[in-house]
Design a protein around this motif. Structure first.
Motif, PDB file in Angstrom:
ATOM      1  N   ALA A  70       0.808  -1.218   0.000  1.00 55.27           N
ATOM      2  CA  ALA A  70       0.000   0.000   0.000  1.00 55.27           C
ATOM      3  C   ALA A  70       0.844   1.273   0.000  1.00 55.27           C
ATOM      4  CB  ALA A  70      -0.922   0.013   1.220  1.00 55.27           C
ATOM      5  N   LEU A  71       2.152   1.134   0.197  1.00 54.60           N
ATOM      6  CA  LEU A  71       3.023   2.313   0.230  1.00 54.60           C
ATOM      7  C   LEU A  71       3.326   2.812  -1.178  1.00 54.60           C
ATOM      8  CD1 LEU A  71       5.686   1.168   2.846  1.00 54.60           C
ATOM      9  CD2 LEU A  71       3.851   2.833   3.205  1.00 54.60           C
ATOM     10  N   PRO A  72       3.565   4.117  -1.316  1.00 45.16           N
ATOM     11  CA  PRO A  72       4.029   4.617  -2.616  1.00 45.16           C
ATOM     12  C   PRO A  72       5.410   4.038  -2.937  1.00 45.16           C
ATOM     13  CG  PRO A  72       3.641   6.433  -1.052  1.00 45.16           C
ATOM     14  CD  PRO A  72       3.408   5.159  -0.324  1.00 45.16           C
ATOM     15  N   LYS A  73       5.707   3.892  -4.194  1.00 44.93           N
ATOM     16  CA  LYS A  73       6.996   3.318  -4.611  1.00 44.93           C
ATOM     17  C   LYS A  73       8.180   4.142  -4.097  1.00 44.93           C
ATOM     18  CE  LYS A  73       5.367  -0.063  -7.050  1.00 44.93           C
ATOM     19  NZ  LYS A  73       5.310  -1.349  -6.440  1.00 44.93           N
ATOM     20  N   SER A  74       7.970   5.419  -3.872  1.00 41.91           N
ATOM     21  CA  SER A  74       9.058   6.289  -3.417  1.00 41.91           C
ATOM     22  C   SER A  74       9.353   6.138  -1.927  1.00 41.91           C
ATOM     23  CB  SER A  74       8.706   7.753  -3.710  1.00 41.91           C
ATOM     24  OG  SER A  74       7.519   8.110  -3.016  1.00 41.91           O
ATOM     25  N   ASP A  75       8.518   5.404  -1.192  1.00 39.25           N
ATOM     26  CA  ASP A  75       8.713   5.210   0.237  1.00 39.25           C
ATOM     27  C   ASP A  75       9.690   4.053   0.445  1.00 39.25           C
ATOM     28  OD1 ASP A  75       8.477   4.609   2.995  1.00 39.25           O
ATOM     29  OD2 ASP A  75       6.423   5.392   3.030  1.00 39.25           O
ATOM     30  N   GLY A  76      10.854   4.363   0.975  1.00 36.40           N
ATOM     31  CA  GLY A  76      11.899   3.356   1.169  1.00 36.40           C
ATOM     32  C   GLY A  76      11.537   2.255   2.141  1.00 36.40           C
ATOM     33  N   ARG A  77      10.511   2.477   2.962  1.00 42.27           N
ATOM     34  CA  ARG A  77      10.108   1.434   3.903  1.00 42.27           C
ATOM     35  C   ARG A  77       9.619   0.184   3.172  1.00 42.27           C
ATOM     36  NH1 ARG A  77       5.860   4.305   7.512  1.00 42.27           N
ATOM     37  NH2 ARG A  77       5.269   5.011   5.450  1.00 42.27           N
ATOM     38  N   GLY A  78       9.068   0.364   1.990  1.00 44.17           N
ATOM     39  CA  GLY A  78       8.609  -0.780   1.209  1.00 44.17           C
ATOM     40  C   GLY A  78       9.768  -1.666   0.779  1.00 44.17           C
ATOM     41  N   ALA A  79      10.862  -1.034   0.365  1.00 46.52           N
ATOM     42  CA  ALA A  79      12.042  -1.808  -0.045  1.00 46.52           C
ATOM     43  C   ALA A  79      12.623  -2.575   1.139  1.00 46.52           C
ATOM     44  CB  ALA A  79      13.088  -0.881  -0.644  1.00 46.52           C
ATOM     45  N   LEU A  80      12.666  -1.946   2.295  1.00 47.01           N
ATOM     46  CA  LEU A  80      13.161  -2.644   3.488  1.00 47.01           C
ATOM     47  C   LEU A  80      12.242  -3.795   3.868  1.00 47.01           C
ATOM     48  CD1 LEU A  80      14.341   0.381   5.647  1.00 47.01           C
ATOM     49  CD2 LEU A  80      15.770  -1.314   4.498  1.00 47.01           C
ATOM     50  N   ALA A  81      10.954  -3.585   3.715  1.00 47.37           N
ATOM     51  CA  ALA A  81      10.003  -4.652   4.001  1.00 47.37           C
ATOM     52  C   ALA A  81      10.232  -5.835   3.068  1.00 47.37           C
ATOM     53  CB  ALA A  81       8.570  -4.140   3.876  1.00 47.37           C
TER      54      ALA A  81
END
Length: 128
Positions: A70-81
């Motif tokens: 659900a996060l925007p692609k620009s949110d680095g938290r998604g990559a860490l997840a």
């Protein structure tokens, strides 16, 4: 008496998303398992604890996956997840052993997944 059952088709996991995680008892189990120094349990007990933690880890991982998606692609938290989820998938496919080490490894995984889930639930950091 007839043998009938209903097959649930929920490919998006919407029903599961509506069910809250039963966090408190599992966190208590994680804390107890990680506090072990020299437990003396039967192998089947270690196996049951590891199975319980494995099932909960899968549920938490699914929640992490939903929040990350659900996060925007620009949110680095998604990559860490994604990194945490990849490691969780790898560890969850390893066969269970009937040892304290295995149960403790599953407890560490549950703790790591909850840490990531909590970070995903935080408000997004302000844009630079």
């Amino acid at each position: 008496m007839s043998d009938t059952h209903t097959v649930l088709h929920d490919p998006q996991g919407l029903i599961e998303a509506e069910l809250p995680l039963d966090r408190a008892p599992h966190e208590a189990l994680v804390t107890a398992v990680l506090a072990w120094t020299n437990p003396d349990l039967e192998p089947r007990d270690y196996e049951q604890i590891a199975l319980q933690l494995t099932g909960h880890a899968r549920a938490v991982a699914a929640d992490v996956r939903r929040h990350a998606a659900a996060l925007p692609k620009s949110d680095g938290r998604g990559a860490l997840a994604e990194v945490v989820l990849h490691e969780a998938d790898r560890r969850l496919t390893a066969p269970l052993e009937r040892t304290s080490r295995c149960a403790q490894n599953r407890a560490r995984l549950v703790r790591a997944l909850y840490t990531r889930l909590d970070r995903l639930r935080e408000p997004a950091p302000p844009a630079p």
